[in-house]
Structure formats: structure tokens, C-alpha cells
Design an enzyme around this catalytic site. Structure first.
Site, PDB file in Angstrom:
ATOM      1  N   ARG A  56       0.831  -1.207   0.000  1.00  0.00           N
ATOM      2  CA  ARG A  56       0.000   0.000   0.000  1.00  0.00           C
ATOM      3  C   ARG A  56       0.869   1.261   0.000  1.00  0.00           C
ATOM      4  O   ARG A  56       0.405   2.358  -0.313  1.00  0.00           O
ATOM      5  CB  ARG A  56      -0.969  -0.015   1.189  1.00  0.00           C
ATOM      6  CG  ARG A  56      -1.939   1.146   1.227  1.00  0.00           C
ATOM      7  CD  ARG A  56      -3.259   0.842   1.972  1.00  0.00           C
ATOM      8  NE  ARG A  56      -3.108   0.029   3.151  1.00  0.00           N
ATOM      9  CZ  ARG A  56      -2.608   0.448   4.326  1.00  0.00           C
ATOM     10  NH1 ARG A  56      -2.218   1.690   4.468  1.00  0.00           N
ATOM     11  NH2 ARG A  56      -2.510  -0.392   5.346  1.00  0.00           N
ATOM     12  N   TYR A 108     -14.777  19.870 -14.525  1.00  0.00           N
ATOM     13  CA  TYR A 108     -15.249  18.505 -14.761  1.00  0.00           C
ATOM     14  C   TYR A 108     -16.349  18.167 -13.747  1.00  0.00           C
ATOM     15  O   TYR A 108     -16.238  18.517 -12.569  1.00  0.00           O
ATOM     16  CB  TYR A 108     -14.059  17.541 -14.627  1.00  0.00           C
ATOM     17  CG  TYR A 108     -14.472  16.106 -14.643  1.00  0.00           C
ATOM     18  CD1 TYR A 108     -15.011  15.534 -15.785  1.00  0.00           C
ATOM     19  CD2 TYR A 108     -14.353  15.315 -13.503  1.00  0.00           C
ATOM     20  CE1 TYR A 108     -15.420  14.219 -15.787  1.00  0.00           C
ATOM     21  CE2 TYR A 108     -14.754  13.995 -13.503  1.00  0.00           C
ATOM     22  CZ  TYR A 108     -15.293  13.452 -14.646  1.00  0.00           C
ATOM     23  OH  TYR A 108     -15.709  12.155 -14.644  1.00  0.00           O
ATOM     24  N   ASP A 188      -5.939  20.843 -13.063  1.00  0.00           N
ATOM     25  CA  ASP A 188      -6.322  19.637 -13.793  1.00  0.00           C
ATOM     26  C   ASP A 188      -5.923  19.841 -15.255  1.00  0.00           C
ATOM     27  O   ASP A 188      -6.521  20.646 -15.963  1.00  0.00           O
ATOM     28  CB  ASP A 188      -7.839  19.419 -13.653  1.00  0.00           C
ATOM     29  CG  ASP A 188      -8.309  18.119 -14.304  1.00  0.00           C
ATOM     30  OD1 ASP A 188      -7.671  17.653 -15.265  1.00  0.00           O
ATOM     31  OD2 ASP A 188      -9.349  17.586 -13.861  1.00  0.00           O
ATOM     32  N   LYS A 213      -7.472   9.090 -19.379  1.00  0.00           N
ATOM     33  CA  LYS A 213      -7.770   9.698 -20.676  1.00  0.00           C
ATOM     34  C   LYS A 213      -6.551   9.586 -21.594  1.00  0.00           C
ATOM     35  O   LYS A 213      -6.169   8.508 -21.969  1.00  0.00           O
ATOM     36  CB  LYS A 213      -8.246  11.140 -20.462  1.00  0.00           C
ATOM     37  CG  LYS A 213      -9.305  11.281 -19.343  1.00  0.00           C
ATOM     38  CD  LYS A 213     -10.619  10.608 -19.656  1.00  0.00           C
ATOM     39  CE  LYS A 213     -11.595  10.554 -18.488  1.00  0.00           C
ATOM     40  NZ  LYS A 213     -11.870  11.789 -17.797  1.00  0.00           N
TER      41      LYS A 213
HETATM   42  C1  LIG Z   1     -12.403  12.144 -16.588  1.00  0.00           C
HETATM   43  C2  LIG Z   1     -11.908  13.374 -15.927  1.00  0.00           C
HETATM   44  C3  LIG Z   1     -11.651  13.393 -14.548  1.00  0.00           C
HETATM   45  C4  LIG Z   1     -11.930  12.202 -13.657  1.00  0.00           C
HETATM   46  O1  LIG Z   1     -11.041  11.167 -13.890  1.00  0.00           O
HETATM   47  P1  LIG Z   1     -11.390   9.597 -13.647  1.00  0.00           P
HETATM   48  O2  LIG Z   1     -10.134   8.936 -14.070  1.00  0.00           O
HETATM   49  O3  LIG Z   1     -12.603   9.272 -14.463  1.00  0.00           O
HETATM   50  O4  LIG Z   1     -11.670   9.447 -12.187  1.00  0.00           O
HETATM   51  C5  LIG Z   1     -11.135  14.556 -14.010  1.00  0.00           C
HETATM   52  N1  LIG Z   1     -10.897  15.642 -14.766  1.00  0.00           N
HETATM   53  C6  LIG Z   1     -11.151  15.672 -16.088  1.00  0.00           C
HETATM   54  C7  LIG Z   1     -10.869  16.909 -16.868  1.00  0.00           C
HETATM   55  C8  LIG Z   1     -11.665  14.538 -16.712  1.00  0.00           C
HETATM   56  O5  LIG Z   1     -11.933  14.582 -18.035  1.00  0.00           O
END
Ligand SMILES: *Cc1c(COP(=O)(O)O)cnc(C)c1O
Length: 389
Positions: A56, A108, A188, A213
Site C-alpha cells: 500500500r 469537470y 487539472d 484519458k
Molecule cells: C475524466 C476526468 C476526470 C476524472 O477522472 P477519472 O479517471 O474518471 O476518475 C477529471 N478531470 C477531467 C478533466 C476529466 O476529463
């Protein structure tokens, strides 16, 4: 945590371009007979007396990925999480109880959902801002502990001035630790990826990714990541990950690093495709509004091109929510599914999600443009629009 380099290809950060480093980083030491790729370490515990003790706390497969991400971000360290949401949550946990978070109005949907959940529970208070190129957050940031930036935002593709907002946060915000000045800035950068921008060089303290992504890139894994330079923040986030148990699986970490090998090729191709499709959509008589930072008509065009690039997500409006659903249902190449950042192109009506902000038009279609042939993509989309509007 991956701030020590035990991988073989430890080249000074800037010696090679990022298109090379996505390929070269995070590999085992070169030696006759040694593997070219690290294996997947499936072990919950490790023999006592070494650097690793319990699964962990750390895992060699995470380390290979984290060292690669730290290198790509020009960061002192990176940490991976089992989803982008877990990475976002770890950053939010840095805010002191009763603190103040400043966030875009339309980030998001999951970010927004979690921030509202925590604000409603009294964990911190939330001030929101309209993400526009000339936003001035001097007032909103006074006394704030965390500034959240998302640029471009998902799915309205609003652009922020990362450098200016970071500077304002550091000047007007309140520090959470002795060795930091002002508010912490988290960004982000899922849409841009380190291929286009390294936010830490623009003044951001913590860069956050949904590695699900573009980084992983094949719609077959969920993964999150953060990268930072401040050792204190990195250690707080590492402790939080260890104690919350929000740790990635080694197989997912392996798949993410495998995906990163082609990040440069995929980003180039999907952004080029998106530019062509956005231009054609903007000339389409049945399409009322196209949001795409790569178009000269976008209010954040200049700023985006100087920082995060054009991106491979487009959003556009048609006449009604019913038409938007019908279009998404009738494409054959575009996959009607949520998410972004995979090799395959995806289409969806964004307002079908309950966490989405009411400002997101009901008739807005979001495209995640993949790496297929651009004319095949256009022909399928154009036919679907014409047949359903
Ligand atoms: C998809 C997404 C998230 C969340 O990520 P997950 O891997 O689905 O938890 C956060 N920020 C943006 C801009 C996203 O497109």
C-alpha cells in the site's frame, strides 16, 4: 514516491524532447540480458530491510510510471492514484478544515460534484469563478487556501490564464504550510497532457491528471496522477494515499505506462483531426455553436495556443436535446459513450449526466476526437447531423 531515479535512462530533463522521453523513461537499468520493460509486480508485501515494505506504500510498477510522469512534467515527484477522482480528492484533503477553495464554475462534473459534497458537509467553503482569459481573482483569492484551475474546462472548453491566476493565488491566498507562499494552486491538465503543457513551469504547485484519458489513451484503464515540486506537499499526498488506501493496481499502472509510449503520436494525430473537424462543424448550417480553442474565433484562442494547445475535445450545439441524442445514437464510427482521450472517437450529449452544471446546454454534444482517418470521421458525423436535424 518517485523522486529518486532508479531507472536506466536517467537523462537530464531537457536533453531530449518529450516525444523521446515518453519512450525512454521508466525502464529497467540496461544490462546484458535485462528486460527492456519492467514486469508487473504482483506482491502485497516485500522482504524486510529494503526500500519497499508494504504494497500500500509503494510498488515498483507504480514507480516506473511515477518516474516517467515526474520526468514529463519536469516535477520533483509524481504519485499515481486509482482514478483521476482519487487524485483530485487527495488534493482537496490538503485544505484545512474550514478553509476556502476557489474553483471554476464549470469544472469537470466529478470535480464539481466532490467539491460541492465536501462544501455541503462543512469541510470547506467554496468560491467559484468564471473561467475566462481575463478573469481577475484578487478578491476571490483573499484568504483562500486552494485555487483550482482546469484549462480547458470540460466540456465548455473555457480557457484560463494559468500564469496570472497562479501568481494571484500566491500573492493573495493563505498558506497551508510554512514553506509555501499564499494559496496552493492545483491544475487539472487532463486535456492538455504534459505533451502540450507543464503547468509547474507556469507557477502551478500541483498538476492533476485523469490518466484514464490521454496518458493511458486506450479506454481500457482508470488511473489518476499528481505531480509536484514541493517535497512537503508530495509527502502529505503520499501519506494521504497510504492511509486512505486509494492506491492503483499494478496492472493498471503497467497499462498506463504502456499507453504513454505513444502519447506524442496520439496527441499529434487527434489534435490535428480535431482541428479539421472543428473547422468543418463551424461551417455546418445545422450547427449553432462550436467551442474549440484551436479556432481563431474562440475567446481563449491566443492564450490556449501559447500554453495548453488546441486540445482534441470539441463541443457544439444543435437545435435540441432530442436531436443531440439522435445524432449520438446514429453514428457508426463514433462510439456513443462518455469519456475522452482514447484512440477511438467518442460522442455524447453531455447534459445527460446528473452532476453536470445547469449552464451546460441540453443540446450540447461533446466529441472526443481519436486517431482514425479524419474523412471517415467527418463523413459519419456529417451524415448523422444531416439525418437527424
Ligand atoms: C475524466 C476526468 C476526470 C476524472 O477522472 P477519472 O479517471 O474518471 O476518475 C477529471 N478531470 C477531467 C478533466 C476529466 O476529463
Amino acid at each position: 514516491m518517485s523522486n529518486d531515479t532508479n531507472s536506466g535512462q536517467s537523462t537530464p530533463d531537457d536533453a531530449w524532447s518529450i516525444a523521446t522521453r515518453v519512450v525512454s523513461q521508466g525502464r529497467p537499468l540496461p544490462a546484458p540480458g535485462a528486460p527492456v520493460n519492467d514486469g508487473i509486480t504482483l506482491s502485497s508485501t516485500f522482504h524486510a530491510g529494503g526500500e519497499l515494505d508494504y504494497g500500500r506504500v509503494g510498488n515498483p510498477t507504480w514507480t516506473a510510471l511515477e518516474e516517467t510522469l515526474a520526468n514529463l512534467e519536469h516535477a520533483r515527484g509524481a504519485l499515481t492514484f486509482p482514478a483521476g477522482q482519487a487524485a483530485i480528492n487527495a488534493v482537496l484533503e490538503l485544505v484545512p478544515v474550514g478553509g476556502i477553495v476557489v474553483a471554476p464554475e464549470h469544472p469537470y462534473s466529478g470535480t464539481r460534484g466532490r467539491m460541492h459534497e465536501l462544501a455541503q458537509a462543512g469541510r470547506f467553503s467554496l468560491r467559484s469563478y468564471r473561467a475566462e482569459p481575463d478573469a481577475d481573482l484578487t478578491d476571490a483569492l483573499t484568504g483562500a487556501h486552494l485555487l483550482w484551475i482546469e484549462s480547458p474546462t470540460n466540456p465548455l472548453l473555457e480557457i484560463s490564464d494559468i500564469e496570472k491566476l497562479s501568481q494571484q493565488a500566491h500573492q493573495y491566498g493563505t498558506s497551508i504550510s510554512e514553506n509555501a507562499t499564499g494559496a496552493i494552486v492545483a491544475m487539472d491538465a487532463t486535456f492538455a497532457t504534459p505533451y502540450f503543457v507543464q503547468p509547474l513551469s507556469l507557477g502551478v504547485d500541483i498538476v492533476v491528471h485523469s490518466a484514464t484519458k490521454y496518458l493511458a489513451g486506450h479506454s481500457d484503464v482508470l488511473m489518476g496522477a499528481i505531480a509536484a515540486n514541493d517535497e512537503h506537499l508530495l509527502s502529505l499526498l503520499h501519506t494521504h494515499r497510504t492511509l486512505s488506501g486509494a492506491i492503483p493496481g499494478p496492472f493498471e499502472a503497467y497499462l498506463t505506462l504502456r499507453g504513454i509510449r505513444t502519447l506524442a503520436l496520439r496527441m499529434e494525430k487527434s489534435v490535428a483531426n480535431a482541428g479539421i473537424i472543428a473547422q468543418r462543424l463551424s461551417e455546418h448550417p445545422r450547427v449553432s455553436k462550436v467551442r474549440y480553442p484551436g479556432l481563431a474565433s474562440h475567446p481563449g484562442h491566443g492564450l490556449a495556443m501559447a500554453t495548453t494547445g488546441a486540445c482534441a475535445v470539441i463541443s457544439f450545439d444543435v437545435a435540441s436535446a432530442q436531436q443531440a441524442e439522435a445524432i449520438a445514437d446514429s453514428t457508426t464510427l463514433w462510439v456513443h459513450a462518455t469519456s475522452i482521450g482514447g484512440v477511438e472517437s467518442l460522442i455524447e450529449r453531455r447534459a445527460r449526466w446528473p452532476f453536470e452544471h445547469p449552464d451546460i446546454p441540453a443540446e450540447l454534444i461533446r466529441l472526443s476526437v481519436g486517431i482514425e482517418d479524419v474523412d471517415d470521421l467527418w463523413n459519419d458525423l456529417n451524415r448523422a447531423i444531416n439525418e437527424n436535424s
